[in-house]
Design an enzyme around this catalytic site. Structure first.
Site, PDB file in Angstrom:
ATOM      1  N   ASN A  10      27.981 125.980  14.889  1.00 28.33           N
ATOM      2  CA  ASN A  10      27.984 125.650  13.465  1.00 28.33           C
ATOM      3  C   ASN A  10      29.200 124.756  13.207  1.00 28.33           C
ATOM      4  OD1 ASN A  10      28.099 125.621  10.685  1.00 28.33           O
ATOM      5  ND2 ASN A  10      28.553 127.812  10.456  1.00 28.33           N
ATOM      6  N   LYS A  12      30.005 123.207  10.596  1.00 32.83           N
ATOM      7  CA  LYS A  12      30.463 123.242   9.201  1.00 32.83           C
ATOM      8  C   LYS A  12      30.705 121.798   8.708  1.00 32.83           C
ATOM      9  CE  LYS A  12      32.062 127.853  10.078  1.00 32.83           C
ATOM     10  NZ  LYS A  12      32.991 128.932   9.791  1.00 32.83           N
ATOM     11  N   HIS A  98      25.019 132.092   5.111  1.00 33.55           N
ATOM     12  CA  HIS A  98      26.371 132.118   5.667  1.00 33.55           C
ATOM     13  C   HIS A  98      27.356 132.579   4.589  1.00 33.55           C
ATOM     14  CE1 HIS A  98      30.140 130.866   7.442  1.00 33.55           C
ATOM     15  NE2 HIS A  98      29.511 130.821   8.608  1.00 33.55           N
ATOM     16  N   GLU A 100      30.218 131.603   3.829  1.00 32.47           N
ATOM     17  CA  GLU A 100      30.858 130.515   3.068  1.00 32.47           C
ATOM     18  C   GLU A 100      29.941 130.049   1.937  1.00 32.47           C
ATOM     19  OE1 GLU A 100      31.786 128.093   6.477  1.00 32.47           O
ATOM     20  OE2 GLU A 100      33.264 129.595   7.087  1.00 32.47           O
ATOM     21  N   GLU A 170      27.900 138.366  11.106  1.00 31.22           N
ATOM     22  CA  GLU A 170      29.176 137.666  11.018  1.00 31.22           C
ATOM     23  C   GLU A 170      30.099 138.394  10.046  1.00 31.22           C
ATOM     24  OE1 GLU A 170      28.763 133.298  12.373  1.00 31.22           O
ATOM     25  OE2 GLU A 170      28.607 133.396  10.211  1.00 31.22           O
ATOM     26  N   GLY A 176      36.747 132.406  11.246  1.00 28.87           N
ATOM     27  CA  GLY A 176      37.842 131.441  11.130  1.00 28.87           C
ATOM     28  C   GLY A 176      39.237 132.057  11.106  1.00 28.87           C
ATOM     29  N   SER A 216      35.117 134.033  15.060  1.00 31.09           N
ATOM     30  CA  SER A 216      36.193 133.840  16.036  1.00 31.09           C
ATOM     31  C   SER A 216      35.751 134.091  17.468  1.00 31.09           C
ATOM     32  CB  SER A 216      37.407 134.711  15.680  1.00 31.09           C
ATOM     33  OG  SER A 216      37.940 134.286  14.438  1.00 31.09           O
ATOM     34  N   GLY A 238      34.502 127.226  14.812  1.00 28.75           N
ATOM     35  CA  GLY A 238      35.592 126.383  15.308  1.00 28.75           C
ATOM     36  C   GLY A 238      35.462 125.993  16.779  1.00 28.75           C
TER      37      GLY A 238
HETATM   38  P1  PGA Z   1      34.267 130.796  13.535  1.00 26.52           P
HETATM   39  O1  PGA Z   1      33.038 130.669  12.529  1.00 26.52           O
HETATM   40  O2  PGA Z   1      33.709 130.843  14.925  1.00 26.52           O
HETATM   41  O3  PGA Z   1      35.104 129.553  13.294  1.00 26.52           O
HETATM   42  O4  PGA Z   1      34.990 132.056  13.185  1.00 26.52           O
HETATM   43  C1  PGA Z   1      31.816 131.295  12.794  1.00 26.52           C
HETATM   44  C2  PGA Z   1      30.827 130.989  11.703  1.00 26.52           C
HETATM   45  O5  PGA Z   1      31.240 130.911  10.534  1.00 26.52           O
HETATM   46  O6  PGA Z   1      29.627 130.804  11.962  1.00 26.52           O
END
Ligand code: PGA
Length: 254
Positions: A10, A12, A98, A100, A170, A176, A216, A238
């Protein structure tokens, strides 16, 4: 769709056109058949780059996902992108629900439920996200939160349609932050989700559902997370922006 090993990146809201091109070519070149035979690799760039990703995906054996859709097929919805548009550009998957989107854009379970149906109608495979925040985990109500999210997001989704959905657990506190769920925490929730699906549908559906972990996840912790019996792969934020790291994560699938 039967249960499979999936690693989905992803991206983003990252990468300009040139940067996206560079990363997509690097992924396409870096993946070999032993990877794509074992693992369904999905790349979810910003929608602008879906077509470019789709062109490379076919030759290289990966799949393309979008990060969002609107719940209507077309019409006066300035700035939105629909499921049939993305499908016609070569998308196979779409990330929905998601955290976010829930937190920054106010998406409700009800809205996500309509998006799940819109995606299914146009043969996009939803990667349906759920997960508790830190306060909810510290109160010990993470299972109730995930149960409520999934029950609402899956309302009116038939047994047959459920077989086409990928679930991603998640935990918001892990996204993140550099703090991943421990393998035991992930396994516990994934087993709970499978039980929940068995309750709504039946045991064989629950066994066939692919459940990804996200938050993460990186090349250092992916191996242990992915070796849990109910963890079928990962949704990677990330760490999906660096080709070496992403490929290592793909290769961490046991
Ligand atoms: P992250 O994000 O690996 O940067 O923690 C995962 C996600 O939001 O799908």
């Amino acid at each position: 769709m039967t249960r499979q090993k999936i690693v989905a990146g992803n991206w983003k809201m990252n990468k300009t056109f040139e940067q996206a091109e560079e990363l997509l070519y690097a992924i396409a070149e870096g993946l070999d058949e032993t990877d794509t035979d074992r693992v369904t690799v999905v790349v979810c760039p910003p929608s602008l780059y879906i077509e470019m990703a789709g062109d490379l995906a076919e030759e290289s054996g990966f799949f393309v996902g979008a990060q969002n859709i609107y719940d209507q097929d077309s019409g006066a919805f300035t700035g939105e992108i629909s499921a049939p548009m993305l499908a016609s550009m070569g998308a196979d998957f779409v990330i929905l629900g998601h955290s976010e989107r829930r937190n920054y854009f106010g998406e409700t379970d009800d809205f996500i439920n309509r998006k799940v149906k819109a995606a299914l109608k146009h043969n996009l495979i939803p990667i349906l996200c759920c997960g508790e925040n830190l306060g909810e985990r510290s109160q010990g109500i993470q299972q109730e939160i995930v149960r409520s999210q999934l029950l609402k997001c899956l309302e009116g989704v038939s047994h047959e349609e459920m077989m086409k959905i990928v679930v991603a657990y998640e935990p918001v506190w892990a996204i993140g932050t550099g703090v991943n769920a421990t393998p035991a925490q992930a396994q516990e929730m994934h087993a709970f989700i499978r039980q929940l699906i068995a309750g709504i549908y039946d045991d064989s559906t629950a066994e066939q559902i692919t459940i990804l972990y996200g938050g993460s996840c990186n090349s250092g912790n992916a191996g242990e997370l992915f070796s849990q019996p109910d963890v079928d792969g990962g949704l990677i934020g990330g760490a999906s922006l660096k080709v070496d790291e992403f490929l290592k994560i793909v290769r961490s699938i046991p």
